[in-house]
Design a protein around this motif. Structure first.
Motif, PDB file in Angstrom:
ATOM      1  N   PRO A  27      38.805  26.025  45.064  1.00 41.59           N
ATOM      2  CA  PRO A  27      39.313  27.262  44.462  1.00 41.59           C
ATOM      3  C   PRO A  27      38.966  28.469  45.303  1.00 41.59           C
ATOM      4  O   PRO A  27      37.868  28.573  45.863  1.00 41.59           O
ATOM      5  CB  PRO A  27      38.620  27.312  43.094  1.00 41.59           C
ATOM      6  CG  PRO A  27      37.427  26.432  43.226  1.00 41.59           C
ATOM      7  CD  PRO A  27      37.793  25.368  44.211  1.00 41.59           C
ATOM      8  N   CYS A  28      39.917  29.402  45.385  1.00 38.97           N
ATOM      9  CA  CYS A  28      39.739  30.613  46.189  1.00 38.97           C
ATOM     10  C   CYS A  28      40.358  31.799  45.470  1.00 38.97           C
ATOM     11  O   CYS A  28      41.175  31.640  44.555  1.00 38.97           O
ATOM     12  CB  CYS A  28      40.423  30.473  47.553  1.00 38.97           C
ATOM     13  SG  CYS A  28      39.844  29.103  48.560  1.00 38.97           S
ATOM     14  N   ILE A  29      39.967  32.988  45.884  1.00 39.33           N
ATOM     15  CA  ILE A  29      40.671  34.200  45.515  1.00 39.33           C
ATOM     16  C   ILE A  29      40.920  34.974  46.804  1.00 39.33           C
ATOM     17  O   ILE A  29      40.458  34.573  47.869  1.00 39.33           O
ATOM     18  CB  ILE A  29      39.891  35.040  44.482  1.00 39.33           C
ATOM     19  CG1 ILE A  29      38.558  35.523  45.048  1.00 39.33           C
ATOM     20  CG2 ILE A  29      39.656  34.247  43.218  1.00 39.33           C
ATOM     21  CD1 ILE A  29      37.820  36.438  44.087  1.00 39.33           C
ATOM     22  N   SER A  30      41.659  36.071  46.712  1.00 36.57           N
ATOM     23  CA  SER A  30      41.975  36.857  47.913  1.00 36.57           C
ATOM     24  C   SER A  30      41.650  38.321  47.681  1.00 36.57           C
ATOM     25  O   SER A  30      41.965  38.880  46.632  1.00 36.57           O
ATOM     26  CB  SER A  30      43.464  36.713  48.268  1.00 36.57           C
ATOM     27  OG  SER A  30      43.765  35.405  48.657  1.00 36.57           O
ATOM     28  N   GLY A  31      41.038  38.938  48.678  1.00 36.02           N
ATOM     29  CA  GLY A  31      40.761  40.358  48.550  1.00 36.02           C
ATOM     30  C   GLY A  31      39.630  40.797  49.463  1.00 36.02           C
ATOM     31  O   GLY A  31      39.184  40.042  50.318  1.00 36.02           O
ATOM     32  N   ALA A 188      36.716  47.120  40.215  1.00 37.62           N
ATOM     33  CA  ALA A 188      37.553  45.999  40.648  1.00 37.62           C
ATOM     34  C   ALA A 188      38.659  45.693  39.648  1.00 37.62           C
ATOM     35  O   ALA A 188      38.512  45.897  38.435  1.00 37.62           O
ATOM     36  CB  ALA A 188      36.687  44.756  40.858  1.00 37.62           C
ATOM     37  N   ALA A 189      39.753  45.198  40.184  1.00 42.23           N
ATOM     38  CA  ALA A 189      40.827  44.614  39.392  1.00 42.23           C
ATOM     39  C   ALA A 189      40.985  43.169  39.835  1.00 42.23           C
ATOM     40  O   ALA A 189      40.848  42.865  41.026  1.00 42.23           O
ATOM     41  CB  ALA A 189      42.139  45.374  39.584  1.00 42.23           C
ATOM     42  N   VAL A 190      41.245  42.289  38.886  1.00 43.17           N
ATOM     43  CA  VAL A 190      41.549  40.889  39.202  1.00 43.17           C
ATOM     44  C   VAL A 190      42.891  40.580  38.554  1.00 43.17           C
ATOM     45  O   VAL A 190      43.064  40.779  37.349  1.00 43.17           O
ATOM     46  CB  VAL A 190      40.466  39.930  38.676  1.00 43.17           C
ATOM     47  CG1 VAL A 190      40.806  38.500  39.064  1.00 43.17           C
ATOM     48  CG2 VAL A 190      39.094  40.312  39.231  1.00 43.17           C
ATOM     49  N   ASN A 208      40.515  44.950  44.807  1.00 47.23           N
ATOM     50  CA  ASN A 208      41.545  44.254  44.037  1.00 47.23           C
ATOM     51  C   ASN A 208      41.656  42.823  44.527  1.00 47.23           C
ATOM     52  O   ASN A 208      41.911  42.589  45.716  1.00 47.23           O
ATOM     53  CB  ASN A 208      42.890  44.969  44.185  1.00 47.23           C
ATOM     54  CG  ASN A 208      42.821  46.415  43.728  1.00 47.23           C
ATOM     55  OD1 ASN A 208      42.839  46.709  42.551  1.00 47.23           O
ATOM     56  ND2 ASN A 208      42.730  47.336  44.685  1.00 47.23           N
ATOM     57  N   TYR A 209      41.467  41.879  43.610  1.00 48.01           N
ATOM     58  CA  TYR A 209      41.456  40.467  43.990  1.00 48.01           C
ATOM     59  C   TYR A 209      42.605  39.723  43.317  1.00 48.01           C
ATOM     60  O   TYR A 209      42.895  39.917  42.136  1.00 48.01           O
ATOM     61  CB  TYR A 209      40.124  39.820  43.592  1.00 48.01           C
ATOM     62  CG  TYR A 209      38.982  40.228  44.489  1.00 48.01           C
ATOM     63  CD1 TYR A 209      38.735  39.561  45.688  1.00 48.01           C
ATOM     64  CD2 TYR A 209      38.159  41.298  44.159  1.00 48.01           C
ATOM     65  CE1 TYR A 209      37.705  39.941  46.532  1.00 48.01           C
ATOM     66  CE2 TYR A 209      37.117  41.690  44.995  1.00 48.01           C
ATOM     67  CZ  TYR A 209      36.898  41.006  46.177  1.00 48.01           C
ATOM     68  OH  TYR A 209      35.874  41.383  47.011  1.00 48.01           O
ATOM     69  N   LEU A 210      43.240  38.864  44.102  1.00 49.25           N
ATOM     70  CA  LEU A 210      44.296  37.999  43.598  1.00 49.25           C
ATOM     71  C   LEU A 210      43.679  36.658  43.209  1.00 49.25           C
ATOM     72  O   LEU A 210      42.912  36.078  43.971  1.00 49.25           O
ATOM     73  CB  LEU A 210      45.375  37.790  44.655  1.00 49.25           C
ATOM     74  CG  LEU A 210      46.008  39.060  45.232  1.00 49.25           C
ATOM     75  CD1 LEU A 210      47.087  38.687  46.239  1.00 49.25           C
ATOM     76  CD2 LEU A 210      46.574  39.943  44.131  1.00 49.25           C
ATOM     77  N   LEU A 215      41.563  31.971  36.391  1.00 49.09           N
ATOM     78  CA  LEU A 215      40.462  32.717  36.986  1.00 49.09           C
ATOM     79  C   LEU A 215      40.477  34.186  36.560  1.00 49.09           C
ATOM     80  O   LEU A 215      39.425  34.822  36.450  1.00 49.09           O
ATOM     81  CB  LEU A 215      40.510  32.623  38.511  1.00 49.09           C
ATOM     82  CG  LEU A 215      39.862  31.398  39.144  1.00 49.09           C
ATOM     83  CD1 LEU A 215      40.071  31.395  40.658  1.00 49.09           C
ATOM     84  CD2 LEU A 215      38.367  31.356  38.823  1.00 49.09           C
ATOM     85  N   VAL A 216      41.660  34.735  36.317  1.00 50.22           N
ATOM     86  CA  VAL A 216      41.743  36.107  35.821  1.00 50.22           C
ATOM     87  C   VAL A 216      41.001  36.219  34.490  1.00 50.22           C
ATOM     88  O   VAL A 216      40.218  37.153  34.268  1.00 50.22           O
ATOM     89  CB  VAL A 216      43.217  36.547  35.657  1.00 50.22           C
ATOM     90  CG1 VAL A 216      43.298  37.878  34.899  1.00 50.22           C
ATOM     91  CG2 VAL A 216      43.892  36.686  37.007  1.00 50.22           C
ATOM     92  N   VAL A 217      41.225  35.247  33.616  1.00 53.67           N
ATOM     93  CA  VAL A 217      40.538  35.256  32.319  1.00 53.67           C
ATOM     94  C   VAL A 217      39.032  35.099  32.518  1.00 53.67           C
ATOM     95  O   VAL A 217      38.230  35.786  31.875  1.00 53.67           O
ATOM     96  CB  VAL A 217      41.087  34.149  31.397  1.00 53.67           C
ATOM     97  CG1 VAL A 217      40.364  34.151  30.056  1.00 53.67           C
ATOM     98  CG2 VAL A 217      42.587  34.324  31.179  1.00 53.67           C
ATOM     99  N   ALA A 218      38.639  34.204  33.415  1.00 58.53           N
ATOM    100  CA  ALA A 218      37.216  33.971  33.666  1.00 58.53           C
ATOM    101  C   ALA A 218      36.536  35.235  34.181  1.00 58.53           C
ATOM    102  O   ALA A 218      35.432  35.589  33.730  1.00 58.53           O
ATOM    103  CB  ALA A 218      37.041  32.827  34.661  1.00 58.53           C
TER     104      ALA A 218
END
Length: 551
Positions: A27-31, A188-190, A208-210, A215-218
């Motif tokens: 799992p990853c996010i971007s930002g 921060a915004a997710v 700001n993370y994508l 994961l947004v809920v988490a």
């Protein structure tokens, strides 16, 4: 790529393949500022702290060590609240792409359900929203019973279409805004959207993370991006025990079971059949019978663009650039959203003044993205990103520049119009001039009178957009850039081009001289003969119109 050289050379067989070891997928996010800055989830906490330390840039905020742990306490509608660097203030399940995936949408619902059952709750000062790309999503979330849990966590349906990803999330609560601005908090915004460029999602969320919808809920539940999900608890449950990420994350089997029971073929059929029927508001619109569109001069949303005003049937031919001033002097990696932001319209901006002068209340400003049918708004919005860094301003961040002849600091649009009124050409200097996709807004650069962009590199689509608008793209020679050549932007620039199209070749060397005696060679980035034809006609639109007229 595999090439079979045993075949005759004119009949080579090509087959491409990609090997993927699923055991290595994680799992990853971007930002925090670009979609392609991938961060493995397990490294998020360390990456976040590195961003706080790093100098200001795409992976840096330059927050002094002694300020990185400060906690800002404030009153949120009568209850105590607090935020710090990395606190999540916007969490949005939104996208025209990944919200069409039932697995991740139902997975988000399951995360919300597990959190509710354990007694976790998203903090009320986190602005949450749900904006899927299709009405089908609502049907299977209701069918599964998971929408009620998303609602419980604040992820109520706000509509279908572009929202937070393009800056349409609306204002933050005044108390939250004040806590951020008065204490210089890197909030921060997710979101599960597609874009996270600076100033796009919200003016006050510098990070700001994508992420995927679950994961947004988490992250909304955790309330911060400064967390190691593997080691640190998300919160404390109703039984007083710590709750971890693993406690709320659904298994693949759980998601598959809900998908099997809740995503039904009839949902898609009934939803898509209704598209052709429209809706009452749409169906009540009156359609003029005239063959040409009737422009409403009072409209602040749709305005007749100036592409064809004063157009003649004869191409104007190639143009050189004479004694041009530098409108902006950029550094590394200028993105589409730096060039033409799609987010909210700042109250003090030239676009805001334009709207106020036409009787539009501030609450109705909407966003640049929603008003992209009005060239007057978009011209004022070009280079209006609140996070833009212009070397003329010596470290000051914002959408202003220096009008070189007078030394005045002006909004970029105002400076551009001043140059135009004085009869001066302008250019833009940059190191890496990147479109970074979604580049349909780049065309508005031409409305500010920019005649050429000189950069070390261009993103492919952005370069072609400049060409399409008749703007000359030039690349510095390898190993050179504005800094190495000693260019400050305070010079005046001459770009010598033949007036006869037949004497210009794609990719040829072009000499640029300045009024202080500097001379250097650039590569002309008209890359094809067709692009030269566009330049000869003053852009792709006049080219197309003249071709149609002659046929």
């Amino acid at each position: 790529m595999f090439v079979d050289y045993n075949e005759p050379q004119t009949e080579r067989v090509y087959s491409s393949y990609l090997e993927l070891d699923l055991a290595e997928v994680e799992p990853c996010i971007s930002g925090p500022k670009r979609p392609h800055d991938r961060v493995p989830l397990k490294e998020m906490k360390s990456d976040w702290h590195a961003c706080l330390d790093n100098k200001v840039g795409f992976k840096g905020f330059a927050v002094p060590k002694e300020q990185q742990d400060k906690v800002v306490k404030f009153d949120f509608h009568g209850q105590p609240a607090e935020i710090k660097h990395g606190s999540v203030v916007i969490a949005a399940i939104t996208s025209c792409t990944n919200t069409s995936n039932p697995s991740v949408m139902l997975g988000a619902g399951l995360v919300a359900k597990k959190a509710c059952e354990l007694g976790l709750q998203v903090k009320p000062w986190v602005k949450t929203s749900l904006a899927p790309g299709s009405g089908v999503v609502t049907k299977y979330l209701l069918q599964s019973g998971l929408q009620e849990y998303l609602n419980e966590q604040g992820f109520h349906l706000v509509g279908y279409g572009c929202t937070t990803c393009i800056g349409n999330s609306g204002d933050l609560d005044e108390s939250v805004s004040a806590a951020i601005t008065e204490n210089d908090v890197v909030a921060a915004a997710v979101l599960s959207g597609n874009r996270n460029f600076e100033g796009r999602v919200h003016p006050l969320t510098r990070a700001n993370y994508l992420a995927s919808p679950p994961l947004v809920v988490a992250y909304a539940l955790a309330g911060t991006v400064d967390i190691d999900f593997e080691k640190e608890p998300i919160g404390v449950g109703k039984d007083g025990k710590e709750v971890y990420f693993r406690d709320i994350w659904p298994s693949t089997e759980e998601i598959a079971q809900v998908v099997q029971c809740s995503v039904l073929p009839d949902m898609f059929k009934s939803t898509y059949e209704a598209i052709t029927k429209g809706n009452p508001m749409w169906n009540q619109l009156t359609v003029p019978e005239a063959s040409l569109y009737s422009w409403d001069p009072k409209s602040t949303y749709i305005h007749e663009p100036p592409y064809f005003k004063d157009m003649t049937m004869s191409p104007p031919g190639p143009h050189a650039v004479k004694n041009a001033y530098c409108l902006l002097n950029f550094g590394d990696s200028i993105t589409t959203d730096h060039i033409s932001p799609a987010g909210s319209i700042h109250k003090d901006s030239p676009a805001a003044k334009y709207l106020l002068d036409r009787g539009v209340d501030r609450k109705d400003f909407n966003s640049y993205g929603s008003r992209r049918g009005n060239d007057e708004i978009m011209a004022r919005g070009t280079f209006a990103n609140i996070r833009i860094v212009n070397k003329f301003l010596n470290g000051e961040v914002g959408p202003k520049t220096i009008h070189v002849p007078t030394g005045e600091k002006l909004y970029v649009f105002d400076a551009a119009m001043k140059y135009k009124s004085e009869g001066h050409d302008t250019i833009v200097l940059a190191v890496l001039f990147l479109g970074n996709r979604n580049t349909d807004y780049d065309v508005f650069v031409c409305f500010q009178g920019v005649k050429a962009v000189i950069a070390k590199s261009f993103e492919r689509i952005h370069r072609s957009n400049l060409v399409g608008m008749g703007i000359i793209p030039l690349c510095f020679k390898a190993g050179e850039d504005a800094d190495s050549l000693g260019l400050t932007g305070h010079e005046r620039y001459n770009i010598e081009l033949p007036t006869n199209l037949s004497e210009i070749r794609p990719g040829q060397d072009v000499t640029v001289t300045t009024d202080n005696g500097k001379s250097f060679t650039c590569i002309l980035r008209f890359d094809t003969e067709v692009e030269l034809a566009y330049f000869n006609h003053g852009g792709i639109l006049p080219y197309v119109i003249r071709c149609l007229a002659h046929n």
